[in-house]
Motif scaffolding. Structure first.
Motif, mmCIF file in Angstrom:
data_model
loop_
_atom_site.group_PDB
_atom_site.id
_atom_site.type_symbol
_atom_site.label_atom_id
_atom_site.label_comp_id
_atom_site.label_asym_id
_atom_site.label_seq_id
_atom_site.Cartn_x
_atom_site.Cartn_y
_atom_site.Cartn_z
ATOM 1 N N THR A 46 -6.894 -15.778 -14.748
ATOM 2 C CA THR A 46 -7.470 -16.894 -14.814
ATOM 3 C C THR A 46 -9.108 -16.363 -15.115
ATOM 4 O O THR A 46 -9.895 -17.222 -16.353
ATOM 5 N N LYS A 47 -9.584 -15.612 -13.800
ATOM 6 C CA LYS A 47 -11.081 -15.922 -13.909
ATOM 7 C C LYS A 47 -11.331 -14.745 -15.003
ATOM 8 O O LYS A 47 -12.472 -15.015 -15.967
ATOM 9 N N ALA A 48 -10.788 -14.243 -15.851
ATOM 10 C CA ALA A 48 -10.820 -12.503 -16.894
ATOM 11 C C ALA A 48 -10.829 -14.036 -18.141
ATOM 12 O O ALA A 48 -11.501 -13.437 -18.884
ATOM 13 N N ALA A 49 -10.243 -14.959 -18.077
ATOM 14 C CA ALA A 49 -10.433 -15.926 -19.595
ATOM 15 C C ALA A 49 -11.009 -16.321 -18.813
ATOM 16 O O ALA A 49 -12.120 -16.472 -20.731
ATOM 17 N N ARG A 50 -11.856 -16.589 -18.458
ATOM 18 C CA ARG A 50 -13.004 -17.691 -18.529
ATOM 19 C C ARG A 50 -14.385 -16.775 -19.207
ATOM 20 O O ARG A 50 -14.807 -16.820 -19.420
ATOM 21 N N ASP A 51 -14.199 -15.550 -18.068
ATOM 22 C CA ASP A 51 -15.665 -14.427 -19.023
ATOM 23 C C ASP A 51 -15.095 -14.377 -19.964
ATOM 24 O O ASP A 51 -16.047 -13.885 -20.243
ATOM 25 N N CYS A 52 -13.874 -14.021 -20.855
ATOM 26 C CA CYS A 52 -14.110 -13.750 -21.753
ATOM 27 C C CYS A 52 -13.560 -14.817 -22.891
ATOM 28 O O CYS A 52 -13.821 -14.655 -24.502
ATOM 29 N N GLY A 53 -13.759 -15.671 -22.407
ATOM 30 C CA GLY A 53 -13.854 -17.156 -23.058
ATOM 31 C C GLY A 53 -12.810 -17.126 -23.939
ATOM 32 O O GLY A 53 -12.800 -17.785 -25.057
ATOM 33 N N ALA A 83 -3.717 -16.752 -23.621
ATOM 34 C CA ALA A 83 -3.580 -15.462 -24.617
ATOM 35 C C ALA A 83 -4.205 -13.915 -23.741
ATOM 36 O O ALA A 83 -3.705 -13.259 -24.292
ATOM 37 N N ILE A 84 -5.103 -14.157 -22.736
ATOM 38 C CA ILE A 84 -5.510 -13.192 -21.714
ATOM 39 C C ILE A 84 -3.825 -12.869 -21.152
ATOM 40 O O ILE A 84 -4.114 -11.060 -21.659
ATOM 41 N N SER A 85 -3.008 -13.411 -20.913
ATOM 42 C CA SER A 85 -1.617 -12.826 -19.979
ATOM 43 C C SER A 85 -1.036 -12.294 -21.470
ATOM 44 O O SER A 85 -0.303 -11.103 -21.820
ATOM 45 N N GLN A 86 -1.013 -12.413 -22.903
ATOM 46 C CA GLN A 86 -0.880 -12.336 -23.721
ATOM 47 C C GLN A 86 -0.717 -11.028 -24.180
ATOM 48 O O GLN A 86 -0.099 -9.850 -24.395
ATOM 49 N N GLN A 87 -1.886 -10.646 -24.652
ATOM 50 C CA GLN A 87 -3.162 -8.943 -24.671
ATOM 51 C C GLN A 87 -2.204 -8.251 -23.530
ATOM 52 O O GLN A 87 -2.167 -6.724 -24.389
ATOM 53 N N VAL A 88 -2.085 -8.681 -22.617
ATOM 54 C CA VAL A 88 -2.266 -7.551 -21.517
ATOM 55 C C VAL A 88 -0.422 -6.875 -21.660
ATOM 56 O O VAL A 88 -0.261 -5.776 -21.557
ATOM 57 N N GLY A 89 0.216 -7.963 -21.874
ATOM 58 C CA GLY A 89 2.044 -8.103 -22.168
ATOM 59 C C GLY A 89 2.477 -7.290 -23.104
ATOM 60 O O GLY A 89 2.877 -6.634 -23.090
ATOM 61 N N LYS A 90 1.327 -6.667 -24.130
ATOM 62 C CA LYS A 90 1.311 -6.354 -25.455
ATOM 63 C C LYS A 90 1.126 -4.924 -24.791
ATOM 64 O O LYS A 90 1.909 -3.825 -25.590
ATOM 65 N N LEU A 91 0.052 -4.676 -24.423
ATOM 66 C CA LEU A 91 -0.354 -3.688 -23.938
ATOM 67 C C LEU A 91 0.532 -2.741 -23.177
ATOM 68 O O LEU A 91 1.035 -1.558 -22.896
#
Length: 294
Positions: free
Chosen positions: A19-26, A31-39
């Motif tokens: 949640t905090k990472a998503a806020r910092d990345c805008g 969306a950020i969970s999906q990208q990390v999941g793909k990685l």
């Protein structure tokens, strides 16, 4: 692996939270969970251990974090090298809260006059965060007070700054011809909280004179310190740059006689990263002019 995935992964690792990472990345948390999941799917290994809302790195995640920092730093430095003209671009600076509001406005004005097409991003952060972000290549220059250490970071002293005694206008010490540190021995102090190195500077200076300041309150801003002093909650020592041009009728500022407390203001940067011409010019402005600080 994609660069954006690595950047998002590093932000989650830094924040320990999607949640905090998503806020910092805008971006959104899904969306950020999906990208990390793909990685993780690409690598075939879990990178985080989920513990409620908090996450921690797995062994594979820690290995990737170290390598990803190197990869992203190399990519960013290469891009900066290719477009480095010394006049355009961005310089990212972090300064501690007892410096940022007093030193940075004048510094930015002076730098903008010489480099009107450049952009300077200023962050206000405590020493620990500045050292970490500088080591990781997230900022170009840190401005803080010694002592500080950051492994392979480079430090350069900018100037020594005296700390002044601040008392209420009607305090007995305010009317004295001479005030030395020993005169403060039994006085209650208003100090910043433990996150701020200025309080450590004050306590260290007092310990060298064999006494520990009696703290009546700890706050997070120098403006609050001065207001509490004005209301009679105690006295304090404040950096010279924080003394208002017009302190008003309620406060008195004065240097101590004899052994005067001071702090060393320094700049730090990561010598292993590419030093852009713009960053070096900003550093020269900082060393040359002190941003107009008194």
């Amino acid at each position: 692996m994609e660069f954006q995935q690595l950047r998002m992964f590093l932000k989650v690792a830094e924040q320990g939270s999607f949640t905090k990472a998503a806020r910092d990345c805008g971006v959104s948390q899904p969306a950020i969970s999906q990208q990390v999941g793909k990685l993780e799917a690409t690598l075939g290994r879990p990178l985080f251990e989920r513990q409620g809302r908090q996450v921690t790195l797995t062994e594979a995640g820690e290995l990737l974090r170290r390598r990803a920092l190197q990869i992203i730093s190399l990519v960013d430095d290469t891009a900066r090298l290719l477009r480095d003209d010394g006049e355009t671009g961005r310089v990212v600076v972090s300064a501690i809260p007892t410096i940022a509001p007093y030193l940075m406005p004048g510094l930015l004005e002076a730098f903008h006059e010489d480099h009107p097409r450049a952009r300077v991003e200023v962050n206000e952060e405590v020493t620990e965060v500045i050292l970490r972000r500088c080591s990781q290549g997230e900022i170009d220059v840190g401005v803080l007070a010694m002592p500080a250490s950051g492994g392979y970071l480079r430090f350069e002293t900018l100037f020594e700054e005296e700390m002044l005694l601040v008392t209420p206008a009607d305090h007995p010490l305010a009317g004295r011809d001479r005030v030395e540190l020993d005169d403060l021995r039994d006085q209650p102090f208003v100090l910043l909280d433990e996150a701020h190195c200025l309080s450590d500077d004050i306590r260290s200076f007092c310990r060298r004179r064999q006494f520990q300041p009696v703290s009546t309150g700890r706050v997070s801003q120098l403006a609050t310190v001065q207001e509490l002093v004005a209301q009679g909650f105690g006295i304090s020592l404040v950096p010279a740059m924080a003394v208002p041009v017009d302190p008003g009728p309620r406060l008195r500022f004065r240097p101590l006689d004899g052994d005067r407390p001071s702090r060393t203001i320094t700049a730090c940067w990561n010598p292993d990263r590419y030093q852009s011409r713009l960053m070096l010019r900003f550093l020269e402005t900082l060393k040359r002019g002190r941003g107009g600080a008194s």
